[in-house]
Scaffold this motif. Structure first.
Motif, PDB file in Angstrom:
ATOM      1  N   MET A   1      39.533 -17.489   8.521  1.00 30.67           N
ATOM      2  CA  MET A   1      38.083 -17.509   8.743  1.00 30.67           C
ATOM      3  C   MET A   1      37.423 -16.497   7.820  1.00 30.67           C
ATOM      4  N   SER A   2      36.236 -16.869   7.267  1.00 30.16           N
ATOM      5  CA  SER A   2      35.602 -15.979   6.302  1.00 30.16           C
ATOM      6  C   SER A   2      34.338 -15.308   6.839  1.00 30.16           C
ATOM      7  N   ASP A   3      33.806 -14.274   6.098  1.00 27.81           N
ATOM      8  CA  ASP A   3      32.704 -13.448   6.625  1.00 27.81           C
ATOM      9  C   ASP A   3      31.776 -12.929   5.532  1.00 27.81           C
ATOM     10  N   ASN A   4      30.451 -13.071   5.740  1.00 25.68           N
ATOM     11  CA  ASN A   4      29.426 -12.454   4.877  1.00 25.68           C
ATOM     12  C   ASN A   4      29.321 -13.015   3.461  1.00 25.68           C
ATOM     13  N   THR A   5      29.754 -14.235   3.207  1.00 29.41           N
ATOM     14  CA  THR A   5      29.480 -14.866   1.923  1.00 29.41           C
ATOM     15  C   THR A   5      28.513 -16.022   2.186  1.00 29.41           C
ATOM     16  N   LEU A   6      27.670 -16.325   1.193  1.00 34.91           N
ATOM     17  CA  LEU A   6      26.682 -17.386   1.378  1.00 34.91           C
ATOM     18  C   LEU A   6      27.191 -18.703   0.809  1.00 34.91           C
ATOM     19  N   LYS A   7      26.924 -19.793   1.539  1.00 40.63           N
ATOM     20  CA  LYS A   7      27.276 -21.106   0.995  1.00 40.63           C
ATOM     21  C   LYS A   7      26.058 -22.010   1.124  1.00 40.63           C
ATOM     22  N   ASN A   8      26.015 -23.021   0.268  1.00 37.65           N
ATOM     23  CA  ASN A   8      24.876 -23.928   0.262  1.00 37.65           C
ATOM     24  C   ASN A   8      25.065 -25.019   1.309  1.00 37.65           C
ATOM     25  N   LEU A   9      24.047 -25.222   2.110  1.00 33.41           N
ATOM     26  CA  LEU A   9      24.077 -26.254   3.145  1.00 33.41           C
ATOM     27  C   LEU A   9      23.159 -27.389   2.710  1.00 33.41           C
ATOM     28  N   GLU A  10      23.686 -28.602   2.703  1.00 37.00           N
ATOM     29  CA  GLU A  10      22.883 -29.776   2.341  1.00 37.00           C
ATOM     30  C   GLU A  10      22.973 -30.798   3.472  1.00 37.00           C
ATOM     31  N   LEU A  11      21.841 -31.121   4.048  1.00 35.25           N
ATOM     32  CA  LEU A  11      21.798 -32.097   5.137  1.00 35.25           C
ATOM     33  C   LEU A  11      20.762 -33.167   4.814  1.00 35.25           C
ATOM     34  N   THR A  12      21.071 -34.392   5.171  1.00 32.34           N
ATOM     35  CA  THR A  12      20.091 -35.480   5.018  1.00 32.34           C
ATOM     36  C   THR A  12      20.064 -36.305   6.299  1.00 32.34           C
ATOM     37  N   ALA A  13      18.911 -36.868   6.598  1.00 35.59           N
ATOM     38  CA  ALA A  13      18.776 -37.717   7.789  1.00 35.59           C
ATOM     39  C   ALA A  13      17.453 -38.463   7.704  1.00 35.59           C
ATOM     40  N   ASP A  14      17.316 -39.470   8.535  1.00 35.91           N
ATOM     41  CA  ASP A  14      16.041 -40.178   8.665  1.00 35.91           C
ATOM     42  C   ASP A  14      15.458 -39.887  10.040  1.00 35.91           C
ATOM     43  N   ILE A  15      14.139 -39.645  10.063  1.00 38.19           N
ATOM     44  CA  ILE A  15      13.467 -39.418  11.340  1.00 38.19           C
ATOM     45  C   ILE A  15      13.552 -40.706  12.164  1.00 38.19           C
ATOM     46  N   GLU A  16      13.937 -40.554  13.430  1.00 37.30           N
ATOM     47  CA  GLU A  16      14.060 -41.724  14.312  1.00 37.30           C
ATOM     48  C   GLU A  16      12.663 -42.210  14.723  1.00 37.30           C
ATOM     49  N   HIS A  17      12.566 -43.514  14.973  1.00 38.71           N
ATOM     50  CA  HIS A  17      11.242 -44.069  15.337  1.00 38.71           C
ATOM     51  C   HIS A  17      10.764 -43.566  16.692  1.00 38.71           C
ATOM     52  N   HIS A  18      11.702 -43.238  17.594  1.00 36.29           N
ATOM     53  CA  HIS A  18      11.269 -42.739  18.911  1.00 36.29           C
ATOM     54  C   HIS A  18      10.689 -41.317  18.821  1.00 36.29           C
ATOM     55  N   GLN A  19      10.832 -40.683  17.622  1.00 33.52           N
ATOM     56  CA  GLN A  19      10.313 -39.322  17.450  1.00 33.52           C
ATOM     57  C   GLN A  19       8.866 -39.298  16.954  1.00 33.52           C
ATOM     58  N   LEU A  20       8.242 -40.452  16.911  1.00 34.70           N
ATOM     59  CA  LEU A  20       6.838 -40.566  16.504  1.00 34.70           C
ATOM     60  C   LEU A  20       5.974 -39.533  17.217  1.00 34.70           C
ATOM     61  N   GLY A  21       5.220 -38.728  16.431  1.00 37.69           N
ATOM     62  CA  GLY A  21       4.298 -37.740  16.991  1.00 37.69           C
ATOM     63  C   GLY A  21       4.914 -36.385  17.272  1.00 37.69           C
ATOM     64  N   MET A  22       6.232 -36.267  17.133  1.00 33.07           N
ATOM     65  CA  MET A  22       6.889 -34.968  17.360  1.00 33.07           C
ATOM     66  C   MET A  22       6.554 -33.993  16.246  1.00 33.07           C
ATOM     67  N   ARG A  23       6.600 -32.685  16.560  1.00 33.49           N
ATOM     68  CA  ARG A  23       6.541 -31.662  15.515  1.00 33.49           C
ATOM     69  C   ARG A  23       7.796 -31.782  14.655  1.00 33.49           C
ATOM     70  N   LEU A  24       7.678 -31.428  13.373  1.00 33.68           N
ATOM     71  CA  LEU A  24       8.809 -31.521  12.455  1.00 33.68           C
ATOM     72  C   LEU A  24       9.984 -30.665  12.921  1.00 33.68           C
ATOM     73  N   ASP A  25       9.705 -29.399  13.326  1.00 33.09           N
ATOM     74  CA  ASP A  25      10.817 -28.534  13.740  1.00 33.09           C
ATOM     75  C   ASP A  25      11.509 -29.063  14.996  1.00 33.09           C
ATOM     76  N   GLN A  26      10.725 -29.677  15.881  1.00 33.08           N
ATOM     77  CA  GLN A  26      11.279 -30.243  17.113  1.00 33.08           C
ATOM     78  C   GLN A  26      12.173 -31.452  16.797  1.00 33.08           C
ATOM     79  N   ALA A  27      11.696 -32.290  15.885  1.00 29.30           N
ATOM     80  CA  ALA A  27      12.460 -33.487  15.509  1.00 29.30           C
ATOM     81  C   ALA A  27      13.769 -33.114  14.820  1.00 29.30           C
ATOM     82  N   LEU A  28      13.688 -32.131  13.912  1.00 28.28           N
ATOM     83  CA  LEU A  28      14.902 -31.734  13.183  1.00 28.28           C
ATOM     84  C   LEU A  28      15.897 -31.019  14.101  1.00 28.28           C
ATOM     85  N   ALA A  29      15.387 -30.252  15.071  1.00 30.89           N
ATOM     86  CA  ALA A  29      16.283 -29.580  16.030  1.00 30.89           C
ATOM     87  C   ALA A  29      17.036 -30.612  16.861  1.00 30.89           C
TER      88      ALA A  29
END
Length: 329
Positions: A1-29
């Motif tokens: 297990m490693s400690d205190n080094t930075l790595k790049n995180l890349e995530l992709t997704a599509d917003i679900e249709h049932h999330q219509l009207g949600m705040r962006l941070d709420q939808a991504l969480a």
């Protein structure tokens, strides 16, 4: 297990249709549930999130459903730590969490002077998959010589939710301690704590420190000591030890904040020797209560007072009985 080094995180997704009207941070969480909402909010504010290729830096932005999300951010990875065959006293375990009763002389996390032989090394040995969880699932710490209950997350989702519960003060941690001096009543200590300005291994009460709140009640009074039950509202380093020392009632045996043993007049040789030999802070994490991070069920555990503290308490009780007629509190 490693400690205190930075790595790049890349995530992709599509917003679900049932999330219509949600705040962006709420939808991504909701979509990236392995990360906390506060962390996702930081990523949005710092320009790490794109909607359909355009940077959006407002967490409150409303989503419509169907948008394509890309998230690029740096996250900390931990320096390499190896699993070690160290026994753990497991009080409770399921697929998501682990509750242990930590003995004295065991450091929770590797650091200066303690590169291995820690709870973290033990966890990596017993649960190799826990290496994928930040800090091997450790949510909160106990000092090396403080005994008692600790919860550990076995998955990223469990850890994220436990950390949030801790921040929201939904996890209850109660301790037993023996302090020097006679305390007549319980109360609350609300004093900020920070690193000591000159003693780098010490913490101290200081106006510019982080908020720290400790509740306490008197369980038993002795001739020159007090047994306490304490509840943490916050979780600063050495919090109980620093707060009690600030109140001029340091914990018995505390090597950093306690000073010399203070036996009362006429104390027996056994009493004096027991105080001298008690070489750790008399502090034990006796009760832990939380909502299970996955099921939501409220759970509670108790850890009996360890033998060394039991012996200390017995000697204090015996001495108090012997001088009962002379006590005026």
């Amino acid at each position: 297990m490693s400690d205190n080094t930075l790595k790049n995180l890349e995530l992709t997704a599509d917003i679900e249709h049932h999330q219509l009207g949600m705040r962006l941070d709420q939808a991504l969480a909701e979509i990236f549930s392995q990360y906390s909402r506060s962390r996702i909010k930081d990523w949005i504010v710092n320009g790490h999130v794109k909607i359909n290729g355009v940077v959006v830096d407002k967490p409150k932005e409303r989503v419509l459903g169907g948008e394509h999300i890309t998230l690029n951010a740096l996250i900390e990875e931990e320096t390499y730590h190896q699993g070690e065959q160290i026994s753990l006293n497991i009080v409770y375990e399921d697929d998501d969490i682990l509750v242990i009763n930590k003995p004295r002389d065991l450091v929770v996390h590797p650091g200066a002077g303690n590169p291995n032989g820690t709870v973290l090394n033990a966890l990596l040995y017993h649960y190799p998959d826990i290496a994928s969880v930040p800090r091997a699932g450790i949510v909160h710490r106990l000092d090396k010589d403080t005994t008692g209950l600790m919860v550990v997350a076995k998955t990223i989702e469990a850890q994220t939710r436990l950390v949030e519960s801790l921040q929201l003060r939904e996890i209850t941690r109660e301790y037993e301690a023996v302090a020097m001096g006679i305390m007549t009543a319980g109360g609350t200590i609300d004093k900020p704590i920070t690193r000591h300005p000159t003693k780098r291994t010490h913490m101290a009460v200081f106006p510019t420190g982080k908020p720290a709140v400790t509740h306490y009640r008197v369980m038993e009074k002795y001739r020159a000591h007090t047994r306490l039950r304490l509840r943490l509202e916050t979780g600063r380093t050495h919090q109980i030890r620093v707060h009690m020392a600030h109140m001029a009632h340091p914990l018995v045996g505390d090597q950093l904040y306690g000073g010399r043993p203070r036996p009362p007049k006429g104390a027996s040789e056994e009493f004096i020797q027991t105080l001298r030999d008690f070489d750790r802070q008399a502090l034990h994490a006796a009760m832990l209560r939380l909502f299970h991070p996955i099921t939501g069920e409220q759970m509670e555990w108790h850890a009996p007072i360890p033998e060394d503290m039991q012996q200390l308490i017995k000697v204090l009780q015996d001495d108090t009985k012997l001088y009962q007629d002379q006590i005026d509190w």
